[in-house]
Write a protein that holds these residues in place. Structure first.
Motif, short mmCIF file in Angstrom:
data_model
loop_
_atom_site.label_atom_id
_atom_site.label_comp_id
_atom_site.label_asym_id
_atom_site.label_seq_id
_atom_site.Cartn_x
_atom_site.Cartn_y
_atom_site.Cartn_z
N UNK A 1 10.81 3.94 8.16
CA UNK A 1 11.01 3.98 9.62
C UNK A 1 11.71 2.72 10.11
N UNK B 1 6.16 4.73 4.52
CA UNK B 1 6.60 5.23 5.83
C UNK B 1 7.04 4.07 6.73
N UNK B 2 6.38 2.94 6.58
CA UNK B 2 6.77 1.77 7.36
C UNK B 2 8.18 1.33 6.98
N UNK C 1 15.39 2.76 9.14
CA UNK C 1 16.19 3.67 9.98
C UNK C 1 16.46 3.05 11.35
N UNK C 2 15.45 2.46 11.94
CA UNK C 2 15.65 1.83 13.26
C UNK C 2 16.64 0.67 13.15
N UNK D 1 0.86 -1.18 0.00
CA UNK D 1 0.00 0.00 0.00
C UNK D 1 0.90 1.23 0.00
N UNK D 2 0.43 2.38 -0.52
CA UNK D 2 1.28 3.58 -0.56
C UNK D 2 1.80 4.00 0.82
N UNK D 3 0.95 3.88 1.87
CA UNK D 3 1.41 4.34 3.19
C UNK D 3 2.51 3.46 3.76
N UNK D 4 2.72 2.28 3.14
CA UNK D 4 3.79 1.41 3.64
C UNK D 4 5.17 2.00 3.38
#
Lengths: 119, 400
Positions: free
Chosen positions: B309, B305-306, B312-313, B300-303
């Motif tokens: 993030x 950000x997943x 980076x972690x 999905x497009x919002x993934x």
């Protein structure tokens, strides 16, 4: 010269920014609970949680097709269902489905991401 | 949210395990998860992303310190080993780690631009790869000085290419999977190095592990080249991180050992992150991690950000863990007789190859080691053995 001290600080900064962005993603992706009657064109592409009875279900190829009924009906699909998904989605079973509302051939349908038995 | 963080942490820990253990890859762990029929789990997808990113960092520890290569960044073993013998093993790991970190940061910063150009790159790049690889093969022969060295260089390239074609297109479990590459990679780059070290009585100088300083310019140049290489690797099937690093080195010209290590590190991590962006932009999977994520969660497009993030972690955890583990191993290794360590690693690698690839793999490893030793004894570059990957890749692209 870049000392190890600064590399560690840059790494830690990445971790902090990552944690903040993860919170942002969790807020963005959080589904809202809704009844089937509340789902209309305004809910398109939104992620929702629906609790309902399975009215009918069948699997075809790598897709599980089923209909949910809580007084109103909506068609739902699950791509690449697991064995547990097929076990939960049986006629007259009560399930909690998390998924995205999409439009298919003029009608709303729920593209399921997660299926759990209702308590 | 807490559940998601726990899965990310678990992924980081698993990444340390798969990174330190030769023969165990994130793909191996993913097969187990898929066998249990998991799907529809964002948390598991996040775990695999964290595992893949962490592994790309920690891989360099067995690569450089123990001479035990993995299937992605094995080309870093040679320059890394050179620094290790000089007492600069920590610097070698530091350079690779810096490359991984800045390569990952660069990939994340370029997310938007990269995703906009993925379709164009997907169309254009596959057309030039066979010619580029063939050109590199010719230049490898020409780069050697003197007729004798040119002849042996051609011999090493031809024999390596034969091994590659036999293993990757005709052999057991064919195709570019981590385990089918393990036997030839181990033979060409690890066993030949270990045998030579044992026979020549190579010993390690005292390792400097405290307060390392790394050259900033080399990190910047290596990271930028690595990001460019990773953007191509994440799109092209059949071209791995080591191949890309090798091609860039040949194309750019003289790259020092330090810059080369940064370059390999940057490609390793940036490749994983870019492959996730390719999954979102074009639905195509070019790494095992992207393939697993596609099965576990509908992209999905919002993934985006997943992925950013979690990467980076994982990068933060992996960088700190890699430094700590490298110091631990380098401080322990100086108390051990290096010759016996080499023998132990050699036997361990042989056992791992036997376990995953059977006697066939052991035979491939033996043949590859002999070819690698030809290169060592005739003093031609061992990187010519890369032909074992490049020639099958040319054949695959010509057949497309």
């Amino acid at each position: 010269m870049l000392r190890e001290y600064w590399l560690n600080r840059i790494a830690l900064a990445c971790g902090v920014i990552g944690a903040v962005l993860l919170f942002y993603y969790a807020w963005l992706a959080a589904p809202s609970t809704a009844t089937i009657g509340q789902l209309d064109k305004g809910a398109l592409d939104k992620k929702v949680i629906v609790q309902a009875r399975v009215d009918s279900a069948f699997a075809k190829g790598q897709t599980l097709f089923f209909t949910l009924d809580d007084g109103n009906k909506i068609k739902a699909v699950k791509m690449s269902p697991s064995a547990m998904d097929k076990f939960f989605v049986q006629k007259n079973a009560f399930v909690v489905v998390t998924g995205k509302v999409q439009e298919y051939e003029g009608a709303l349908e729920l593209v399921a991401e997660k299926i759990e038995p209702a308590e | 949210m807490i559940e998601l963080l726990l899965f990310v942490f678990l992924g980081c820990v698993l990444g340390v395990f798969t990174g330190l253990t030769p023969g165990i890859h994130s793909n191996t762990v993913s097969f187990l998860v898929l066998a249990f029929g998991f799907s529809g789990s964002i948390e598991l997808a996040a775990m695999f992303v964290a595992m893949g990113v962490t592994q790309s960092f920690v891989d360099f520890i067995p690569n450089i310190i123990f001479g035990a290569p993995d299937s992605e960044s094995f080309i870093g073993m040679l320059p890394g080993h050179r620094l290790l013998v000089k007492g600069e093993g920590m610097k070698a790991v530091g350079l690779a780690t810096a490359g991984c970190l800045f390569g990952g940061i660069g990939a994340i910063l370029l997310a938007g631009t990269f995703m906009n150009f993925v379709s164009g790159i997907l169309f254009f790049l596959p057309k030039i790869i066979p010619a580029a690889l063939a050109l590199v093969l010719f230049s490898m022969v020409l780069s050697e000085k003197g007729t004798r060295k040119k002849a042996f260089s051609a011999l090493v390239i031809s024999l390596s290419a034969l091994v590659g074609v036999a293993v990757l297109t005709l052999g057991q479990g064919g195709g570019n999977t981590g385990n089918s590459l393990m036997a030839p990679i181990t033979g060409f780059f690890a066993i030949s190095t270990l045998v030579y070290s044992i026979c020549s009585g190579t010993s390690l100088k005292r390792q400097e592990v405290k307060k390392i300083s790394l050259p900033g310019k080399k990190i910047m140049v290596g990271s930028l080249l690595g990001i460019a290489g990773a953007s191509a690797v994440s799109i092209l099937p059949g071209v791995g991180a080591s191949e890309a690093a090798f091609i860039i080195r040949k194309a750019v010209g003289k790259i020092g050992t330090g810059t080369y290590l940064v370059l390999i590190g940057a490609i390793s991590t940036a490749n994983i992150i870019f492959s996730l962006f390719v999954l979102l932009a074009a639905g195509k999977t070019r790494t095992g991690i992207a393939a697993i994520v596609k099965v576990l969660a509908v992209p999905q497009p919002e993934m985006l950000w997943l992925f950013i993030s979690v990467s980076l972690i994982a990068m933060a955890f992996a960088a700190l863990a890699t430094f700590a583990l490298a110091k631990f191993f380098l401080e322990k290794i100086r108390f051990l007789p290096y010759g016996k360590v080499n023998v132990a690693v050699l036997l361990f690698l042989a056992l791992v190859v036997l376990a995953f690839n059977g006697f066939y793999g052991l035979a491939v490893m033996g043949v590859s080691a002999c070819i690698g030793l030809i290169a060592v004894t005739e003093k031609v570059k061992r990187s010519h053995c890369m032909a074992f990957l490049m020639v099958p890749t040319i054949l695959i692209y010509l057949a497309m």
